[in-house]
Design a protein around this motif. Structure first.
Motif, PDB file in Angstrom:
ATOM      1  N   UNK A   1       0.812  -1.220   0.000  1.00  0.00           N
ATOM      2  CA  UNK A   1       0.000   0.000   0.000  1.00  0.00           C
ATOM      3  C   UNK A   1       0.840   1.261   0.000  1.00  0.00           C
ATOM      4  N   UNK A   2       2.146   1.121   0.156  1.00  0.00           N
ATOM      5  CA  UNK A   2       3.011   2.306   0.151  1.00  0.00           C
ATOM      6  C   UNK A   2       2.952   3.051  -1.182  1.00  0.00           C
ATOM      7  N   UNK A   3       2.450   2.393  -2.240  1.00  0.00           N
ATOM      8  CA  UNK A   3       2.288   3.064  -3.537  1.00  0.00           C
ATOM      9  C   UNK A   3       1.298   4.227  -3.443  1.00  0.00           C
ATOM     10  N   UNK A   4       0.505   4.262  -2.395  1.00  0.00           N
ATOM     11  CA  UNK A   4      -0.488   5.339  -2.231  1.00  0.00           C
ATOM     12  C   UNK A   4       0.102   6.579  -1.571  1.00  0.00           C
TER      13      UNK A   4
ATOM     14  N   UNK B   1      11.944   0.522  -7.119  1.00  0.00           N
ATOM     15  CA  UNK B   1      11.594  -0.763  -7.731  1.00  0.00           C
ATOM     16  C   UNK B   1      10.442  -0.565  -8.718  1.00  0.00           C
ATOM     17  N   UNK B   2       9.433   0.196  -8.304  1.00  0.00           N
ATOM     18  CA  UNK B   2       8.337   0.592  -9.188  1.00  0.00           C
ATOM     19  C   UNK B   2       8.545   2.071  -9.503  1.00  0.00           C
TER      20      UNK B   2
ATOM     21  N   UNK C   1      -3.474   3.865  -9.046  1.00  0.00           N
ATOM     22  CA  UNK C   1      -2.155   4.508  -9.101  1.00  0.00           C
ATOM     23  C   UNK C   1      -1.276   3.837 -10.154  1.00  0.00           C
ATOM     24  N   UNK C   2      -1.243   2.521 -10.165  1.00  0.00           N
ATOM     25  CA  UNK C   2      -0.410   1.808 -11.133  1.00  0.00           C
ATOM     26  C   UNK C   2      -0.897   2.051 -12.562  1.00  0.00           C
ATOM     27  N   UNK C   3      -2.213   2.099 -12.760  1.00  0.00           N
ATOM     28  CA  UNK C   3      -2.765   2.389 -14.085  1.00  0.00           C
ATOM     29  C   UNK C   3      -2.378   3.798 -14.540  1.00  0.00           C
ATOM     30  N   UNK C   4      -2.365   4.742 -13.608  1.00  0.00           N
ATOM     31  CA  UNK C   4      -1.972   6.115 -13.941  1.00  0.00           C
ATOM     32  C   UNK C   4      -0.509   6.172 -14.363  1.00  0.00           C
ATOM     33  N   UNK C   5       0.328   5.407 -13.696  1.00  0.00           N
ATOM     34  CA  UNK C   5       1.747   5.377 -14.055  1.00  0.00           C
ATOM     35  C   UNK C   5       1.935   4.825 -15.469  1.00  0.00           C
TER      36      UNK C   5
ATOM     37  N   UNK D   1       3.202   6.658 -19.279  1.00  0.00           N
ATOM     38  CA  UNK D   1       4.382   6.064 -19.881  1.00  0.00           C
ATOM     39  C   UNK D   1       5.512   5.743 -18.931  1.00  0.00           C
ATOM     40  N   UNK D   2       5.182   5.629 -17.641  1.00  0.00           N
ATOM     41  CA  UNK D   2       6.216   5.328 -16.654  1.00  0.00           C
ATOM     42  C   UNK D   2       6.464   3.821 -16.620  1.00  0.00           C
ATOM     43  N   UNK D   3       7.567   3.407 -17.199  1.00  0.00           N
ATOM     44  CA  UNK D   3       7.990   2.010 -17.167  1.00  0.00           C
ATOM     45  C   UNK D   3       9.436   1.981 -16.714  1.00  0.00           C
TER      46      UNK D   3
END
Length: 543
Positions: free
Chosen positions: A1-4, A67-68, A324-328, A332-334
């Motif tokens: 959940x730290x991605x939030x 990492x992400x 959040x991941x879909x927004x990245x 174009x964030x890869x």
């Protein structure tokens, strides 16, 4: 959940041996937070803007560590120049409305997106969708497009469409501050504000720009730290209210994008909820992203504990993580496309055509509200006087005005006065103003994180009141809040620029010297003095 979690950074490049760098290293490498937001340092009242290349170097280091890939945000309400040195100096939002130029707002969105991506910023926390219909509002003011909800909606949609118009520079935008922070009189950085409006009034005013933003593809909506009794009877901020975020925003307005909190280190929320409690409550309410929690690690621990206790469901948190991941992915964030091209920054920042357009908006925004005796433009500049009023002795405001005036009228007497001076010292420093043919007084009162008022500080108010009662006509030039005229009814003339940007300082001088026609219109009402839409139209001087 730290991605939030979005943590705050200053856009400089600290040594890897410094405590500051080790803090960021811990956030990114150990905690795996989702992103960063670039904010400004303030030292002795002076804002320090990030140097673009140093900022990009720092962000690259953080991205290599992540990492992400990190999503990086910025409050670029008036372009990247709001946070970064060297960006296009767009004026404040209200100036665009005074110029009646939604096309320029579209252009600002486009340029801001390009500059943001060149710097490594993917998420623009703009446009401001608040309808500023309260003259006492200390936190929104000229950040808003004005008091007319239809006009605000028009500019909000123009900005969003502009920011999304170049497929090569994809960004997220954020309409803020939901459900509308314009009719409040408390600075939510300092305490919890309150919206005293019925649901019917909110539908007609506050919610209109947000509905327009959602209809035109706003990627995210930022919450407000204010109570909204018409929607949420409990005295809590909208940021932590399920009725506001899930019931109103998700339900009635059918918003499917990211809900991001306003900064969780603001007193509007910390005064009621300590530690990680605000983060847990925001997620319970329906928020997806936790912006600037005071202690990211504490926020993570609190959310994990809430999941383990059953207070928060894992599914609820996973919904937000997926957004959040879909927004990245959308921007174009890869892993292979997350670094900034340092050599390209200078080619993108502050293009000449954008500079020219920003100046045009500032010029066209200048609005003449009063002009007794046709004192504007100045008939005899060399025998007139300029008084620059600033809040602090060391101020970034006013210097451009002084430089521009001295180019045109080297003999004009100039005095710079600040709010730390007592009344007697202000009078002494101003000198014998009775001999001035006219006195141009410039003020720079605007919304601030640290003040709960939009009035002149210290003894500047009484000093200016006395000056306007003197024999020399006073031209009051407000390069901030347009509502200031109500406090100084004896001013002979009143000019508003709705912005303290450098372009607005230049525009003010050009108007005083008759170099440009004055064509702006008030985007707000000044109670007792001027109505929405007023503006005396004045041609440029003929030479």
């Amino acid at each position: 959940m730290a991605q939030l979690i979005i943590g705050a950074c200053y856009g400089d490049a600290p040594s890897s041996r410094s405590a500051e760098f080790k803090k960021y290293d811990h956030w990114v490498h150990d905690l795996h937070i989702g992103g960063l937001i670039v904010v400004n340092r303030v030292q002795n009242g002076m804002v320090r803007y990030a140097e673009p290349h140093a900022m990009a170097v720092f962000l690259n280091r953080m991205q290599k560590m992540a990492k992400v890939p990190l999503i990086v945000a910025g409050d670029f309400e008036r372009g990247s120049s709001m946070r970064v040195a060297g960006g296009t100096p767009f004026p404040y939002s209200m100036a665009f409305a005074a110029a009646r130029d939604p096309e320029a707002t579209h252009f600002e969105g486009l340029v801001t997106a390009r500059e943001a991506r060149a710097l490594g910023v993917h998420w623009i926390l703009a446009p401001v969708a608040d309808v500023n219909n309260n003259p006492e509002n200390p936190v929104i003011n000229i950040r808003s497009y004005g008091e007319n909800p239809n006009e605000v909606a028009e500019h909000v949609t123009a900005y969003i469409e502009g920011a999304h118009s170049d497929p090569k520079t994809r960004v997220l935008v954020s309409a803020k501050h939901f459900p509308g922070h314009g009719d409040t009189n408390i600075n939510s950085h300092l305490g919890m504000a309150r919206l005293e409006a019925s649901k019917e009034r909110m539908e007609a005013v506050e919610l209109k720009p947000f509905r327009a933003a959602i209809a035109h593809g706003a990627d995210s909506v930022m919450t407000a730290h204010m109570s909204v009794p018409a929607i949420e009877p409990e005295e809590i901020p909208a940021t932590v209210s399920p009725k506001v975020l899930t019931g109103l925003l998700r339900g009635e307005l059918e918003f499917k994008g990211i809900i991001v909190t306003d900064a969780l280190d603001m007193a509007g929320v910390t005064a009621k909820f300590h530690g990680g409690e605000a983060s847990v409550r925001a997620l319970e309410a329906g928020a997806d992203v936790l912006l600037m929690p005071p202690n990211p690690e504490q926020a993570i621990r609190a959310v994990v504990a809430a999941i383990e206790s059953g207070r928060l469901t894992r599914r609820r948190v996973e919904e937000s993580v997926l957004r959040v991941l879909a927004a990245k992915i959308h921007v174009g964030l890869t892993p292979g496309k997350k670094l900034v091209d340092l050599e390209a920054i200078s080619d993108v920042l502050d293009p000449p055509e954008a500079d020219e357009r920003a100046q045009q908006v500032a010029d066209r925004a200048v609005t003449l509200v009063r002009n007794e005796g046709n004192v504007v433009p100045l008939a005899n500049p060399d025998s007139s006087c300029l008084v620059v009023l600033v809040e602090r002795r060391q101020s970034q405001y006013g210097q451009r005005i002084i430089d521009e005036v001295r180019k045109r009228a080297p003999q004009m007497r100039v005095a710079v006065l600040d709010a730390s001076l007592p009344g007697a010292a202000l009078a002494d420093a101003a000198g014998d103003t009775a001999r001035c043919h006219a006195i141009a007084v410039t003020t720079f009162v605007t919304a601030s994180d640290t003040r709960n008022t939009v009035a002149l500080g210290g003894d500047l108010g009484p000093f200016l009141e006395k000056l306007t009662a003197g024999p020399a006509p006073v031209v009051l030039v407000s390069l901030g809040s347009p509502y200031l005229l109500a406090s100084f009814p004896k001013a002979a003339a009143y000019l508003a620029t709705f912005s303290v940007a450098s372009t607005s300082e230049i525009a003010a001088v050009k108007a005083l010297f008759g170099e440009i026609p004055i064509t702006g219109h008030l985007p707000v009402t000044i109670p007792g003095f001027a109505r929405y839409g007023d503006g005396i139209q004045t041609p440029a001087k003929t030479h």
